[in-house]
Design a protein around this motif. Structure first.
Motif, short mmCIF file in Angstrom:
data_model
loop_
_atom_site.label_atom_id
_atom_site.label_comp_id
_atom_site.label_asym_id
_atom_site.label_seq_id
_atom_site.Cartn_x
_atom_site.Cartn_y
_atom_site.Cartn_z
N SER A 237 0.83 -1.21 0.00
CA SER A 237 0.00 0.00 0.00
C SER A 237 0.86 1.25 0.00
O SER A 237 2.00 1.24 0.50
CB SER A 237 -0.90 0.02 1.25
N LEU A 238 0.31 2.30 -0.54
CA LEU A 238 0.89 3.64 -0.47
C LEU A 238 -0.25 4.64 -0.33
O LEU A 238 -1.36 4.39 -0.80
CB LEU A 238 1.68 3.98 -1.73
N ARG A 239 0.06 5.77 0.29
CA ARG A 239 -0.90 6.85 0.38
C ARG A 239 -0.29 8.10 -0.22
O ARG A 239 0.72 8.61 0.30
CB ARG A 239 -1.29 7.13 1.83
N LEU A 240 -0.87 8.57 -1.30
CA LEU A 240 -0.42 9.79 -1.94
C LEU A 240 -1.17 10.98 -1.35
O LEU A 240 -2.34 10.88 -1.00
CB LEU A 240 -0.66 9.73 -3.44
N GLY B 52 -8.76 15.52 -8.88
CA GLY B 52 -8.59 14.23 -9.53
C GLY B 52 -7.17 13.73 -9.43
O GLY B 52 -6.24 14.51 -9.19
N TRP B 53 -7.03 12.43 -9.59
CA TRP B 53 -5.72 11.79 -9.71
C TRP B 53 -5.65 11.11 -11.08
O TRP B 53 -6.57 10.38 -11.47
CB TRP B 53 -5.51 10.74 -8.62
N ILE C 68 -10.08 7.70 -2.90
CA ILE C 68 -9.76 9.12 -2.92
C ILE C 68 -10.53 9.81 -1.80
O ILE C 68 -11.68 9.48 -1.54
CB ILE C 68 -10.07 9.75 -4.30
N SER C 69 -9.87 10.76 -1.15
CA SER C 69 -10.52 11.52 -0.09
C SER C 69 -9.90 12.91 -0.05
O SER C 69 -8.89 13.16 -0.70
CB SER C 69 -10.36 10.82 1.26
N ARG C 70 -10.53 13.80 0.71
CA ARG C 70 -10.01 15.16 0.79
C ARG C 70 -10.27 15.73 2.17
O ARG C 70 -11.20 15.35 2.86
CB ARG C 70 -10.65 16.05 -0.28
N ASP C 71 -9.41 16.68 2.53
CA ASP C 71 -9.56 17.44 3.77
C ASP C 71 -9.52 18.91 3.36
O ASP C 71 -8.43 19.45 3.10
CB ASP C 71 -8.43 17.10 4.73
N ASN C 72 -10.66 19.53 3.28
CA ASN C 72 -10.71 20.92 2.80
C ASN C 72 -10.05 21.89 3.77
O ASN C 72 -9.52 22.92 3.35
CB ASN C 72 -12.15 21.33 2.53
N THR D 220 -5.93 19.54 1.10
CA THR D 220 -5.18 18.37 0.67
C THR D 220 -6.14 17.29 0.18
O THR D 220 -7.20 17.08 0.77
CB THR D 220 -4.33 17.82 1.82
N VAL D 221 -5.74 16.63 -0.90
CA VAL D 221 -6.46 15.47 -1.40
C VAL D 221 -5.53 14.26 -1.29
O VAL D 221 -4.31 14.40 -1.44
CB VAL D 221 -6.96 15.69 -2.84
N TYR D 222 -6.13 13.12 -1.03
CA TYR D 222 -5.36 11.90 -0.79
C TYR D 222 -5.78 10.81 -1.77
O TYR D 222 -6.90 10.79 -2.26
CB TYR D 222 -5.58 11.38 0.63
N LEU D 223 -4.87 9.89 -2.00
CA LEU D 223 -5.20 8.67 -2.74
C LEU D 223 -4.59 7.51 -1.98
O LEU D 223 -3.36 7.33 -1.99
CB LEU D 223 -4.67 8.72 -4.17
#
Length: 124
Positions: free
Chosen positions: A17-20, A35-36, A70-74, A78-81
């Motif tokens: 696993s990785l988290r971008l 988007g990613w 995919i998720s985000r923290d407004n 930051t957006v995450y993958l």
């Protein structure tokens, strides 16, 4: 000046696993869809995942469904993958992108701003 800065890439074994992360600045992040995309060696850039401005709607390409989130923290802009069960075919440079219209889209030309990318390499 708008900046999107990706981080979190690296080398991982298949099944790992990785988290971008993608940190945004210079834009009203909470109103943008994010988007990613990814680009493998010798291939065109392709859509991976997208999330709308509120985070209530997401969309994935078939090849990553059930493995990527995919998720985000407004508040943190930051957006995450989150990428689980990685496969060698996931090897690519991963780019985040921002779309001012705010709705989920898989079309690269809908996105207004792009990051520089982060390399993800999955070994077999």
């Amino acid at each position: 000046q708008v900046q999107l800065v990706e981080s979190g890439g690296g080398l991982v074994q298949a099944g790992g696993s990785l988290r971008l992360s993608c940190a945004a600045s210079g834009l009203a992040f909470s109103s943008y869809a994010m988007g990613w995309f990814r680009q493998a060696p010798g291939k065109e850039r392709e859509f991976a995942a997208a999330i709308n401005w509120r985070g209530g709607s997401t969309y994935y390409t078939d090849s990553v469904k059930g493995r990527f989130t995919i998720s985000r923290d407004n508040a943190k802009k930051t957006v995450y993958l989150q990428m689980n069960s990685l496969k060698p075919e996931d090897t690519a440079v991963y780019f985040c992108a921002a779309d001012r219209l705010g709705a989920v889209t898989s079309l690269s030309y809908d996105y207004d701003y792009w990051g520089q990318g982060t390399q993800v390499t999955v070994s077999s």
